[in-house]
Design an enzyme around this catalytic site. Structure first.
Site, PDB file in Angstrom:
ATOM      1  N   ASP A   1      -3.608 -42.475 -21.151  1.00  0.00           N
ATOM      2  CA  ASP A   1      -2.341 -42.689 -21.798  1.00  0.00           C
ATOM      3  C   ASP A   1      -1.289 -43.173 -20.875  1.00  0.00           C
ATOM      4  OD1 ASP A   1      -2.084 -40.105 -20.365  1.00  0.00           O
ATOM      5  OD2 ASP A   1      -0.529 -39.691 -21.524  1.00  0.00           O
TER       6      ASP A   1
ATOM      7  N   GLU B   1      -1.668 -37.174 -20.076  1.00  0.00           N
ATOM      8  CA  GLU B   1      -0.919 -36.594 -18.952  1.00  0.00           C
ATOM      9  C   GLU B   1       0.691 -36.982 -18.932  1.00  0.00           C
ATOM     10  OE1 GLU B   1       1.183 -37.287 -14.957  1.00  0.00           O
ATOM     11  OE2 GLU B   1       0.773 -38.726 -16.683  1.00  0.00           O
TER      12      GLU B   1
HETATM   13  C1  LIG Z   1       8.509 -41.848   2.951  1.00  0.00           C
HETATM   14  C2  LIG Z   1       9.296 -42.285   1.926  1.00  0.00           C
HETATM   15  C3  LIG Z   1       8.612 -41.988   0.640  1.00  0.00           C
HETATM   16  C4  LIG Z   1       9.582 -42.439  -0.515  1.00  0.00           C
HETATM   17  C5  LIG Z   1       9.118 -42.232  -1.755  1.00  0.00           C
HETATM   18  C6  LIG Z   1       8.698 -43.293  -2.610  1.00  0.00           C
HETATM   19  C7  LIG Z   1       8.147 -42.968  -3.793  1.00  0.00           C
HETATM   20  C8  LIG Z   1       7.285 -43.840  -4.533  1.00  0.00           C
HETATM   21  C9  LIG Z   1       6.618 -43.243  -5.466  1.00  0.00           C
HETATM   22  C10 LIG Z   1       5.976 -43.856  -6.538  1.00  0.00           C
HETATM   23  C11 LIG Z   1       5.822 -43.278  -7.647  1.00  0.00           C
HETATM   24  C12 LIG Z   1       4.617 -43.164  -8.371  1.00  0.00           C
HETATM   25  C13 LIG Z   1       4.403 -42.108  -9.549  1.00  0.00           C
HETATM   26  C14 LIG Z   1       3.101 -42.095 -10.125  1.00  0.00           C
HETATM   27  C15 LIG Z   1       2.725 -41.128 -10.548  1.00  0.00           C
HETATM   28  C16 LIG Z   1       3.597 -40.861 -11.863  1.00  0.00           C
HETATM   29  C17 LIG Z   1       3.023 -39.651 -12.498  1.00  0.00           C
HETATM   30  C18 LIG Z   1       4.053 -39.295 -13.761  1.00  0.00           C
HETATM   31  O1  LIG Z   1       4.640 -39.995 -14.159  1.00  0.00           O
HETATM   32  N1  LIG Z   1       3.970 -38.013 -14.201  1.00  0.00           N
HETATM   33  C19 LIG Z   1       5.051 -37.534 -15.148  1.00  0.00           C
HETATM   34  C20 LIG Z   1       4.472 -36.318 -15.699  1.00  0.00           C
HETATM   35  C21 LIG Z   1       4.928 -35.394 -16.500  1.00  0.00           C
HETATM   36  C22 LIG Z   1       5.640 -34.218 -16.064  1.00  0.00           C
HETATM   37  C23 LIG Z   1       5.993 -33.325 -17.017  1.00  0.00           C
HETATM   38  C24 LIG Z   1       6.324 -33.559 -18.316  1.00  0.00           C
HETATM   39  C25 LIG Z   1       5.829 -34.768 -18.814  1.00  0.00           C
HETATM   40  C26 LIG Z   1       5.104 -35.755 -17.921  1.00  0.00           C
HETATM   41  C27 LIG Z   1       6.333 -36.899 -14.408  1.00  0.00           C
HETATM   42  O2  LIG Z   1       7.338 -37.015 -14.970  1.00  0.00           O
HETATM   43  O3  LIG Z   1       6.269 -36.512 -13.365  1.00  0.00           O
HETATM   44 ZN   LIG Z   2       0.414 -41.246 -14.090  1.00  0.00          ZN
HETATM   45 ZN   LIG Z   3       3.540 -41.792 -15.451  1.00  0.00          ZN
END
Ligand SMILES: CCCCCCCCCCCCCCCCCC(=O)N[C@@H](Cc1ccccc1)C(=O)O
Ligand SMILES: [Zn+2]
Ligand SMILES: [Zn+2]
Length: 533
Positions: free
Chosen positions: A156, A220
């Site tokens: 999704d 997810e």
């Molecule tokens: C050493 C420096 C580090 C700097 C950090 C840089 C961060 C880069 C991050 C890239 C982001 C990648 C994110 C990918 C995964 C995303 C998963 C996601 O979107 N999850 C949702 C799930 C969720 C949770 C609760 C309710 C609904 C959905 C989220 O919101 O976390």
């Molecule tokens: Zn994701």
């Molecule tokens: Zn996501």
């Protein structure tokens, strides 16, 4: 061949625009005619499959040289076409009951079965449909004595309104060496790449030594309560224990960590907790010509201002972020190398530096995001109710109850009611010491795929489906090999989400390497090499 996969890869090379959009006759002319064009592309069926249709094929290819360069090899072209086809199915998750697009979810399931025949028809693979739209694949290994592992992804995506995008978000268009569209980095790229790698290995007669599972959740983006939670339950009911599990989460960061001279692949060994809090203020309503001194809107706004101007305390050094910088220390430039080698002394100043940018700030503290605000009913009516939502992402050194206590202290106003909408404690730190076979299998697969970068354990700042699998293993890792520069970070859940063709190929290579590395006892040796792909 080289151009297709190098264009835009790692942000290093700029590819030419292969979207020409000219009339069919003009497209055919440089190719020397229809027959030659099709021959160059390896046959009509392949060409059409790769490009998604005759008209699109002609539009996309500007000339014979470009056509050949762009398509590289048939296998690469097909893999690319399959990801584009996956993007075109709008498997959008929305909040609220009945919000799933069931037609799209079913269509996506059919697409997987059609595109990966070797996987779905293999005698080694069992397919379970879970909660109607999620998928669990069991790939049976030859050695039943070895503990299985698991790869997970989700099918999704978050919604994508058309505005702000350079190309329509569900078109899967290729533009300057990138495939654009919702899901290209979150998370259809990893789902499709896992299946590409398995398809290829099975076609070559690969029999894994140890059993592994592929879990594909369908919700997810709204918490995974139907998909991943039920996939985990199926495995629990079968008595399965996992050596390790790898899901999405962290990525390759190029130029994102201040002072770091080379790109780093951060493997998430822990994950922040989450607290969704509703703030609510009720006041007497009435005619707006006779307002009370304070409105519910003013009271709530003041509370929110206090929350935003009092970020929760930094926690640098007490979570996995410290290991990240210690691992990376030799790779920093001169002043930063001294700082990161002596965190006992420079910890406070380094933490202050990290706190200045949203990306690095997220590593060192529980973050406070005011995400919703609703109030008022009519311009000449005193508002009876003001509501806001605050989303905290909780640092591993803190807990939900501590964040709640600090929130009450900061707001310090009894008129503001607090309601917990949902909460989740931070996840434990998964092992990454010398004996952590899962961590090292992932790390080796990163090095095999990207010889010039380093990998390091770190904290995943967003949430993933991994929390549903906690009963199966304590070795949960979060990583997909998406190459991100600083300007790419807002593409997650934002506009112009994209992956370079080269980076998608690398993603397939990564899982191809991992499926072989996971079988190896020390030393890790592969049978097939990515050069053969
Ligand atoms: C050493 C420096 C580090 C700097 C950090 C840089 C961060 C880069 C991050 C890239 C982001 C990648 C994110 C990918 C995964 C995303 C998963 C996601 O979107 N999850 C949702 C799930 C969720 C949770 C609760 C309710 C609904 C959905 C989220 O919101 O976390
Ligand atoms: Zn994701
Ligand atoms: Zn996501």
């Amino acid at each position: 061949r080289a151009l297709l996969w190098e264009a835009g890869g790692g942000g290093r090379a700029a590819g030419g625009d292969i979207r020409l959009g000219s009339a069919p006759r003009l497209a055919l002319e440089p190719l020397g005619g229809k027959r030659e064009a099709l021959e160059a592309l390896g046959g009509k069926r392949e060409a059409l499959e790769a490009l998604g249709g005759k008209r699109e094929a002609l539009e996309a290819l500007g000339g014979k040289r470009e056509a050949l360069e762009a398509l590289g090899g048939k296998r690469e072209a097909r893999a690319c076409a399959r990801l584009r086809a996956a993007v075109r199915v709008p498997t959008v998750s929305r909040e609220g009951p009945g919000a799933a697009d069931e037609v799209a979810l079913l269509r996506f399931g059919r697409l997987l079965r059609e595109e990966f025949p070797a996987v779905f028809e293999s005698e080694l693979v069992t397919h379970d449909l879970v909660a109607n739209f999620s998928h669990l694949l069991t790939v049976r290994g030859a050695d039943g004595g070895r503990t299985p592992y698991m790869l997970t992804a989700h099918l999704d995506v978050v919604p994508a309104p058309d505005y702000g995008w350079d190309v329509p978000p569900f078109s899967g268009e290729i533009h300057q060496g990138y495939i654009y569209g919702r899901g290209t980095i979150d998370d259809k790229h990893s789902l499709m790449a896992i299946l590409e790698a398995l398809e290829l290995l099975l076609q070559r007669g690969f029999v894994p030594q140890r059993t592994f599972y592929i879990g594909i959740g369908h919700d997810e983006e709204i918490g995974g309560d139907k998909g991943a939670r039920n996939i985990a339950k199926v495995l629990e009911s079968r008595g399965v224990k996992l050596d390790f599990l790898l899901d999405e989460g962290m990525v390759i960061l190029d130029g994102v960590v201040p002072g770091l001279q080379i790109p780093v692949a951060v493997v998430g060994v822990s994950e922040k907790g989450s607290l969704m809090l509703r703030l609510r203020v009720r006041t007497e309503t009435g005619h707006s010509s006779m307002p009370a001194k304070e409105s519910c809107i003013g009271i709530l706004s003041a509370a929110i201002t206090r929350l935003e101007s009092n970020p929760l305390p930094q926690q640098f050094g007490s979570g996995p972020e410290r290991a990240l910088f210690e691992y990376l220390s030799p790779q920093f430039n001169f002043p930063m190398r001294v700082v990161t080698s002596n965190l006992w002394l420079f910890g406070p100043i380094f933490s202050w530096v990290l706190g200045q940018k949203p990306t690095t700030n997220a590593l060192i503290r529980t973050t406070t995001a005011v995400t919703e605000f609703h109030a008022g009913v009519k311009p000449n009516v005193v508002a009876p109710l003001a509501e806001a939502t605050v989303n905290y992402r909780i640092h591993p050194a803190q807990s939900v109850s501590e964040v709640l206590r600090l929130t009450e202290e900061i707001i310090a106003d009894d008129r503001v009611e607090l309601e917990v909408l949902s909460s989740m404690e931070p996840l434990p730190i998964s092992p990454f010491d010398e004996s952590a076979t899962g961590y090292w299998t992932i790390s080796k697969s990163i090095t095999d795929t990207f010889p010039d970068i380093v990998s390091a354990p770190g904290l995943c700042i967003a949430n993933t489906d991994t929390r549903h699998y906690q009963k199966l293993t304590s070795a949960l890792y979060r990583f997909t090999p998406v190459w991100n520069k600083l300007e790419d970070i807002p593409r997650y859940h934002g506009v112009n989400e994209r992956i370079s063709l080269q980076n998608y190929k690398q993603t397939i290579h990564f899982y191809f390497n991992l499926m072989q590395n996971a079988d190896q006892e020390e030393p890790l040796i592969k049978h097939f090499h990515t050069e053969d792909l």
